[in-house]
Write a protein that holds these residues in place. Structure first.
Motif, PDB file in Angstrom:
ATOM      1  N   ASP A   1       0.855   5.567   8.938  1.00 16.68           N
ATOM      2  CA  ASP A   1      -0.163   5.343   8.136  1.00 16.68           C
ATOM      3  C   ASP A   1      -0.312   3.929   7.906  1.00 16.68           C
ATOM      4  O   ASP A   1       0.443   2.897   8.070  1.00 16.68           O
ATOM      5  CB  ASP A   1      -0.371   6.086   6.644  1.00 16.68           C
ATOM      6  CG  ASP A   1       0.786   5.323   5.714  1.00 16.68           C
ATOM      7  OD1 ASP A   1       1.718   4.624   6.064  1.00 16.68           O
ATOM      8  OD2 ASP A   1       0.765   6.100   4.564  1.00 16.68           O
ATOM      9  N   LYS A   2      -1.442   3.633   7.228  1.00 22.61           N
ATOM     10  CA  LYS A   2      -2.031   2.144   7.252  1.00 22.61           C
ATOM     11  C   LYS A   2      -1.123   1.526   6.348  1.00 22.61           C
ATOM     12  O   LYS A   2      -1.012  -0.125   6.565  1.00 22.61           O
ATOM     13  CB  LYS A   2      -3.578   2.183   6.795  1.00 22.61           C
ATOM     14  CG  LYS A   2      -3.819   0.871   6.849  1.00 22.61           C
ATOM     15  CD  LYS A   2      -5.556   0.913   6.421  1.00 22.61           C
ATOM     16  CE  LYS A   2      -6.056  -0.657   6.542  1.00 22.61           C
ATOM     17  NZ  LYS A   2      -7.635  -0.578   6.214  1.00 22.61           N
ATOM     18  N   ASN A   3      -0.546   1.891   5.160  1.00 16.86           N
ATOM     19  CA  ASN A   3       0.180   1.398   4.284  1.00 16.86           C
ATOM     20  C   ASN A   3       1.661   1.054   4.857  1.00 16.86           C
ATOM     21  O   ASN A   3       2.018  -0.172   4.626  1.00 16.86           O
ATOM     22  CB  ASN A   3       0.435   2.240   3.047  1.00 16.86           C
ATOM     23  CG  ASN A   3       1.071   1.395   1.816  1.00 16.86           C
ATOM     24  OD1 ASN A   3       0.692   0.077   1.685  1.00 16.86           O
ATOM     25  ND2 ASN A   3       1.523   2.193   1.049  1.00 16.86           N
ATOM     26  N   ASP A   4       2.224   1.727   5.950  1.00 21.72           N
ATOM     27  CA  ASP A   4       3.446   1.416   6.373  1.00 21.72           C
ATOM     28  C   ASP A   4       3.287   0.343   7.282  1.00 21.72           C
ATOM     29  O   ASP A   4       4.041  -0.744   7.565  1.00 21.72           O
ATOM     30  CB  ASP A   4       3.782   2.810   6.989  1.00 21.72           C
ATOM     31  CG  ASP A   4       5.162   2.566   7.509  1.00 21.72           C
ATOM     32  OD1 ASP A   4       6.140   1.914   6.762  1.00 21.72           O
ATOM     33  OD2 ASP A   4       5.594   3.075   8.276  1.00 21.72           O
ATOM     34  N   THR A   5       2.035   0.232   7.915  1.00 21.86           N
ATOM     35  CA  THR A   5       1.807  -0.981   9.042  1.00 21.86           C
ATOM     36  C   THR A   5       1.356  -2.106   8.332  1.00 21.86           C
ATOM     37  O   THR A   5       2.367  -3.185   8.764  1.00 21.86           O
ATOM     38  CB  THR A   5       0.559  -0.475   9.780  1.00 21.86           C
ATOM     39  OG1 THR A   5       0.767   0.790  10.324  1.00 21.86           O
ATOM     40  CG2 THR A   5       0.273  -1.507  10.909  1.00 21.86           C
ATOM     41  N   LEU A   6       0.835  -2.192   6.984  1.00 25.18           N
ATOM     42  CA  LEU A   6       0.779  -3.642   6.187  1.00 25.18           C
ATOM     43  C   LEU A   6       2.363  -3.768   5.935  1.00 25.18           C
ATOM     44  O   LEU A   6       2.551  -5.177   5.876  1.00 25.18           O
ATOM     45  CB  LEU A   6      -0.283  -3.263   5.267  1.00 25.18           C
ATOM     46  CG  LEU A   6      -1.710  -3.026   5.602  1.00 25.18           C
ATOM     47  CD1 LEU A   6      -2.531  -2.611   4.250  1.00 25.18           C
ATOM     48  CD2 LEU A   6      -2.166  -4.103   6.384  1.00 25.18           C
ATOM     49  N   LYS A   7       2.936  -3.043   5.427  1.00 26.39           N
ATOM     50  CA  LYS A   7       4.477  -3.375   5.021  1.00 26.39           C
ATOM     51  C   LYS A   7       5.090  -4.085   6.157  1.00 26.39           C
ATOM     52  O   LYS A   7       5.861  -5.067   5.856  1.00 26.39           O
ATOM     53  CB  LYS A   7       5.234  -2.140   4.403  1.00 26.39           C
ATOM     54  CG  LYS A   7       4.729  -1.769   3.078  1.00 26.39           C
ATOM     55  CD  LYS A   7       5.605  -0.537   2.538  1.00 26.39           C
ATOM     56  CE  LYS A   7       5.028  -0.089   1.311  1.00 26.39           C
ATOM     57  NZ  LYS A   7       5.681   1.174   0.904  1.00 26.39           N
ATOM     58  N   LYS A   8       5.044  -3.487   7.185  1.00 27.84           N
ATOM     59  CA  LYS A   8       5.682  -3.916   8.471  1.00 27.84           C
ATOM     60  C   LYS A   8       5.230  -5.414   8.934  1.00 27.84           C
ATOM     61  O   LYS A   8       6.014  -6.326   9.133  1.00 27.84           O
ATOM     62  CB  LYS A   8       5.849  -2.936   9.647  1.00 27.84           C
ATOM     63  CG  LYS A   8       6.732  -1.812   9.332  1.00 27.84           C
ATOM     64  CD  LYS A   8       6.897  -0.963  10.611  1.00 27.84           C
ATOM     65  CE  LYS A   8       7.733   0.358  10.560  1.00 27.84           C
ATOM     66  NZ  LYS A   8       7.926   0.671  11.312  1.00 27.84           N
TER      67      LYS A   8
END
Length: 56
Positions: A2-9
């Motif tokens: 999801d988008k949140n996981d991508t932003l964290k990475k």
């Protein structure tokens, strides 16, 4: 993913890549400052010998 996981990475990658560069930049600027200051020679003392008298 999801988008949140991508932003964290992406944030983690930015910290890993940019933080060491910041340390290198800071160390380089500090070294240049001290090198220039050492080349100028000693700093003259502007404090009067007698605390009751103004500097000349």
């Amino acid at each position: 993913m999801d988008k949140n996981d991508t932003l964290k990475k992406a944030g983690l990658a930015a910290v890993i890549l940019l933080a060491p560069g910041g340390y290198i930049l800071g160390a380089t600027l500090a070294a240049r400052y001290w090198q220039r200051r050492r080349a100028e020679g000693p700093v003259e003392d502007t404090v009067a010998d007698d605390p009751g008298q103004p500097p000349a």
